[in-house]
Design an enzyme around this catalytic site. Sequence first.
Site, short mmCIF file in Angstrom:
data_model
loop_
_atom_site.label_atom_id
_atom_site.label_comp_id
_atom_site.label_asym_id
_atom_site.label_seq_id
_atom_site.Cartn_x
_atom_site.Cartn_y
_atom_site.Cartn_z
N GLY A 12 0.79 -1.23 0.00
CA GLY A 12 0.00 0.00 0.00
C GLY A 12 0.82 1.27 0.00
CG HIS A 13 4.10 3.82 1.90
ND1 HIS A 13 5.38 4.24 1.65
CD2 HIS A 13 3.49 4.85 2.51
CE1 HIS A 13 5.55 5.47 2.11
NE2 HIS A 13 4.41 5.86 2.63
CG PHE A 14 2.89 5.35 -2.31
CD1 PHE A 14 1.75 5.79 -1.66
CD2 PHE A 14 4.11 5.90 -1.93
CE1 PHE A 14 1.81 6.77 -0.67
CE2 PHE A 14 4.17 6.88 -0.95
CZ PHE A 14 3.03 7.32 -0.31
CB ILE A 51 8.41 5.06 -1.26
CG1 ILE A 51 8.56 5.46 -2.73
CG2 ILE A 51 9.30 5.93 -0.37
CD1 ILE A 51 8.11 6.88 -3.03
#
Length: 151
Positions: A53-55, A60
């Site tokens: 989810g990041h990203f 990252i």
Amino acid sequence: MTTETHTLHIEEILELLPHRYPFLLVDRVLDFEEGRFLRAVKNVSVNEPFFQGHFPGKPIFPGVLILEAMAQATGILAFKSVGKLEPGELYYFAGIDEARFKRPVVPGDQMVMEVTFEKTRRGVTRFKGVALVDGKVVCEATMMCARSREA
């Protein structure tokens, strides 16, 4: 004259820190001197759960986890400097000042955390930390931790 390097492998780190997967962010200690400094490494893998989810499409390493990795390195330095905690005690992350992020950390990077002891005052110890990838600063901050009994 020889320079002695003090390393710690994951088994020794697990004896010192209460953190476990997926929140253990120190893979190895490369060098340290009790009461002065510690250099540790985090190998950043695309398999880290937060990258989902990041990203999506542009993974990252979250900045707050860079700070946490440096904080865990300060915990190891503190334990190696003043000894293990008594039952019912914890080292708490007590504060952070002057945190700056300089560049992103991505899968495949090897992040080196360098922390140095600055001073202890009224039970709070202050450390200076810097995280590097390929010798370039990705993050720097001043961190405080306190030794305390569990509430």
